[in-house]
Scaffold this motif. Structure first.
Motif, short mmCIF file in Angstrom:
data_model
loop_
_atom_site.label_atom_id
_atom_site.label_comp_id
_atom_site.label_asym_id
_atom_site.label_seq_id
_atom_site.Cartn_x
_atom_site.Cartn_y
_atom_site.Cartn_z
N HIS A 170 0.85 -1.20 0.00
CA HIS A 170 0.00 0.00 0.00
C HIS A 170 0.89 1.25 0.00
N ALA A 171 1.59 1.42 -1.11
CA ALA A 171 2.55 2.53 -1.21
C ALA A 171 1.85 3.89 -1.17
N LYS A 172 0.69 4.01 -1.79
CA LYS A 172 -0.02 5.29 -1.82
C LYS A 172 -0.39 5.73 -0.41
N GLU A 173 -0.89 4.80 0.38
CA GLU A 173 -1.28 5.11 1.75
C GLU A 173 -0.05 5.45 2.60
N LEU A 174 1.03 4.68 2.40
CA LEU A 174 2.26 4.94 3.15
C LEU A 174 2.82 6.32 2.81
N LEU A 175 2.74 6.68 1.54
CA LEU A 175 3.24 7.98 1.10
C LEU A 175 2.47 9.11 1.79
N LYS A 176 1.15 8.96 1.87
CA LYS A 176 0.33 9.96 2.57
C LYS A 176 0.76 10.08 4.03
N TYR A 177 1.01 8.94 4.65
CA TYR A 177 1.43 8.94 6.06
C TYR A 177 2.78 9.64 6.22
N LEU A 178 3.75 9.28 5.38
CA LEU A 178 5.09 9.86 5.48
C LEU A 178 5.06 11.36 5.24
N LYS A 179 4.17 11.81 4.36
CA LYS A 179 4.05 13.25 4.10
C LYS A 179 3.43 13.99 5.28
N SER A 180 2.69 13.28 6.11
CA SER A 180 1.95 13.93 7.20
C SER A 180 2.77 14.11 8.47
N ILE A 181 3.95 13.51 8.53
CA ILE A 181 4.73 13.53 9.77
C ILE A 181 6.06 14.27 9.63
N LYS A 182 6.57 14.70 10.77
CA LYS A 182 7.89 15.33 10.84
C LYS A 182 8.67 14.60 11.93
N PRO A 183 9.27 13.46 11.60
CA PRO A 183 9.96 12.67 12.62
C PRO A 183 11.36 13.20 12.93
N LYS A 184 11.80 12.97 14.15
CA LYS A 184 13.18 13.29 14.50
C LYS A 184 14.10 12.12 14.14
N MET A 185 13.50 10.94 13.98
CA MET A 185 14.23 9.74 13.58
C MET A 185 13.26 8.78 12.89
N LEU A 186 13.74 8.14 11.82
CA LEU A 186 12.93 7.15 11.11
C LEU A 186 13.69 5.83 11.07
N ILE A 187 13.02 4.75 11.49
CA ILE A 187 13.64 3.43 11.48
C ILE A 187 12.82 2.53 10.55
N LEU A 188 13.49 2.00 9.53
CA LEU A 188 12.87 1.09 8.57
C LEU A 188 13.29 -0.32 8.97
N ASN A 189 12.39 -1.04 9.61
CA ASN A 189 12.78 -2.30 10.26
C ASN A 189 12.54 -3.53 9.39
N GLY A 190 13.13 -3.53 8.20
CA GLY A 190 13.16 -4.73 7.37
C GLY A 190 12.01 -4.92 6.40
N ASP A 191 12.30 -5.61 5.29
CA ASP A 191 11.33 -5.93 4.24
C ASP A 191 10.67 -4.67 3.68
N ILE A 192 11.45 -3.63 3.53
CA ILE A 192 10.94 -2.40 2.93
C ILE A 192 10.86 -2.59 1.41
N ILE A 193 11.96 -3.03 0.81
CA ILE A 193 11.98 -3.38 -0.61
C ILE A 193 11.98 -4.90 -0.73
N ASP A 194 11.02 -5.45 -1.47
CA ASP A 194 10.91 -6.90 -1.58
C ASP A 194 11.79 -7.39 -2.74
N ILE A 195 13.07 -7.57 -2.45
CA ILE A 195 14.02 -7.98 -3.49
C ILE A 195 13.76 -9.41 -3.95
N TRP A 196 13.14 -10.23 -3.12
CA TRP A 196 12.80 -11.60 -3.51
C TRP A 196 11.99 -11.62 -4.81
#
Length: 284
Positions: A22-48
Motif C-alpha cells: 500500500h505505497a499510496k497510503e504509506l506515502l500519505k502517512y510519510l508526508k503527514s509527519i515530521k519525525p526526529k528519527m525514522l527506522i525502517l525495520n526490514g522488508d521495505i523493498i521486496d528484493i525476492w
C-alpha cells in the motif's frame, strides 16, 4: 497542512515491488509527519520478487520521500529483513544520516531499545528458504486476487474483506507461531537487560509487556506490523509508544504538489535511480 511532529517512527514490512504493498497510503502517512528519527525495520523493498519488474511510480515516490528525510538531516536507519536480505552485503553502508544495518541498539530517554527485523527467529527462514520464498509468491498472489475482489465489493457498495487474515484465523498454528515469536524476543531482551525489544516480520502490530519464561524480568515488546494489510507504524513521542493505524478518513486529500520538487531536490543531491539500480544489480 502542518506536519505532525513525532520523536521516532518505525515502519516495517512495506514490501515495495509487490502488488500487496500500500505505497499510496504509506506515502500519505510519510508526508503527514515530521519525525526526529525514522527506522525502517526490514522488508521495505521486496528484493525476492523484483524479477517480475513490478515497480509503480508510487513505489518510487516512497523511496524519494524516505531519502528526502535523509537530505533534511533526519537520522534514517534501514535494518535488513529476509525479503531484502541481499542488502546485508551493504551492512554499515551510510549516506549522510542514512545507515544500513542488520540491527541497532538505541538509548531512548535513558532506556535501551534492541531493534531488529526478527526473521532470525523463523525456523522456515533458517532451514527451508526455498519454501519461504514459495510462500511469499503465493501470499502475493492471494493479495492480488484479494485486491481485485475488494475493488468489486467496493463498486457494489459492500465492505472489503481480507483473504489472508481469514486464512490465518483458521490456523491455530499461526497464533502459536506469533506467541512463540514474541516470547522468544522477550526472553532474549530480558537476558540482555534491554527495556524495549522492537521487531517486524510477523505483520502483527503489538505493544505489550512480556514476562520472561524464567520469570527473571519483563520487557516491553513492540512490533510495527506492516503496510500490506494492517497499515501500521510504531510512534514514540513525549516518552510514550503507540501503534498508528492508517485510516482513509484521516487523510482526505492526496497532496502531490511537492512530488515534483522532491524529485528535483533529490536529483540535485544524489541519483536515486542509480542508487536503487545498484542495489538491484547486487541482489541479482
Amino acid at each position: 497542512m502542518a506536519k505532525r511532529e513525532v520523536d521516532i517512527v518505525i515502519i516495517s514490512d512495506v514490501h515495495l515491488g509487490t502488488y500487496g504493498c500500500h505505497a499510496k497510503e504509506l506515502l500519505k502517512y510519510l508526508k503527514s509527519i515530521k519525525p526526529k528519527m525514522l527506522i525502517l525495520n526490514g522488508d521495505i523493498i521486496d528484493i525476492w520478487q523484483f524479477s517480475k519488474s513490478y515497480w509503480p511510480e508510487t513505489h518510487m515516490k516512497v523511496v524519494r520521500r524516505i531519502l528526502k528525510f535523509v537530505t533534511e538531516g533526519i537520522p534514517v536507519y534501514y535494518l535488513t529483513g529476509n525479503h531484502d536480505e541481499m542488502l546485508r552485503k551493504f551492512t554499515d553502508f551510510d549516506l549522510g544520516t542514512f545507515q544500513l544495518l542488520n540491527k541497532v541498539v538505541l538509548n531512548i530517554d535513558g532506556k535501551k531499545a534492541w531493534i531488529f527485523h526478527g526473521d532470525v527467529f523463523d525456523v522456515t527462514m533458517q532451514h527451508s528458504k526455498w519454501l519461504a520464498k514459495l510462500g511469499a509468491v503465493g501470499y502475493d498472489t492471494l493479495i492480488l486476487i484479494n485486491s481485485l475482489t475488494n475493488w468489486l465489493l467496493t463498486a457494489m457498495g459492500r465492505p472489503k474483506m481480507s483473504f489472508s487474515q481469514k486464512v490465518k484465523a483458521k490456523f491455530k498454528d499461526a497464533v502459536k507461531f506469533i506467541n512463540a515469536f514474541e516470547q522468544t524476543a522477550a526472553d532474549l531482551a530480558v537476558e540482555k537487560e534491554y527495556s524495549y525489544v522492537i521487531c517486524g516480520h510477523i505483520h502483527h502490530a503489538e505493544i505489550r509487556e512480556i514476562q520472561s519464561t524464567e520469570q527473571t524480568g519483563s520487557v516491553l515488546y513492540l512490533n510495527s506490523g506492516d503496510w500490506v494489510e494492517s497499515l501500521t507504524a510504531l510512534e514514540y513521542h513525549d516518552k510514550d509508544w503507540k501503534v498508528f493505524t492508517y485510516t482513509p478518513e484521516a487523510f482526505h486529500a492526496d497532496n502531490d504538489d511537492d512530488d515534483t520538487t522532491d524529485a528535483e531536490d533529490l536529483d540535485a543531491k544524489l541519483d536515486v535511480n542509480k542508487l536503487l539500480e545498484r542495489f538491484k544489480q547486487e541482489a541479482g
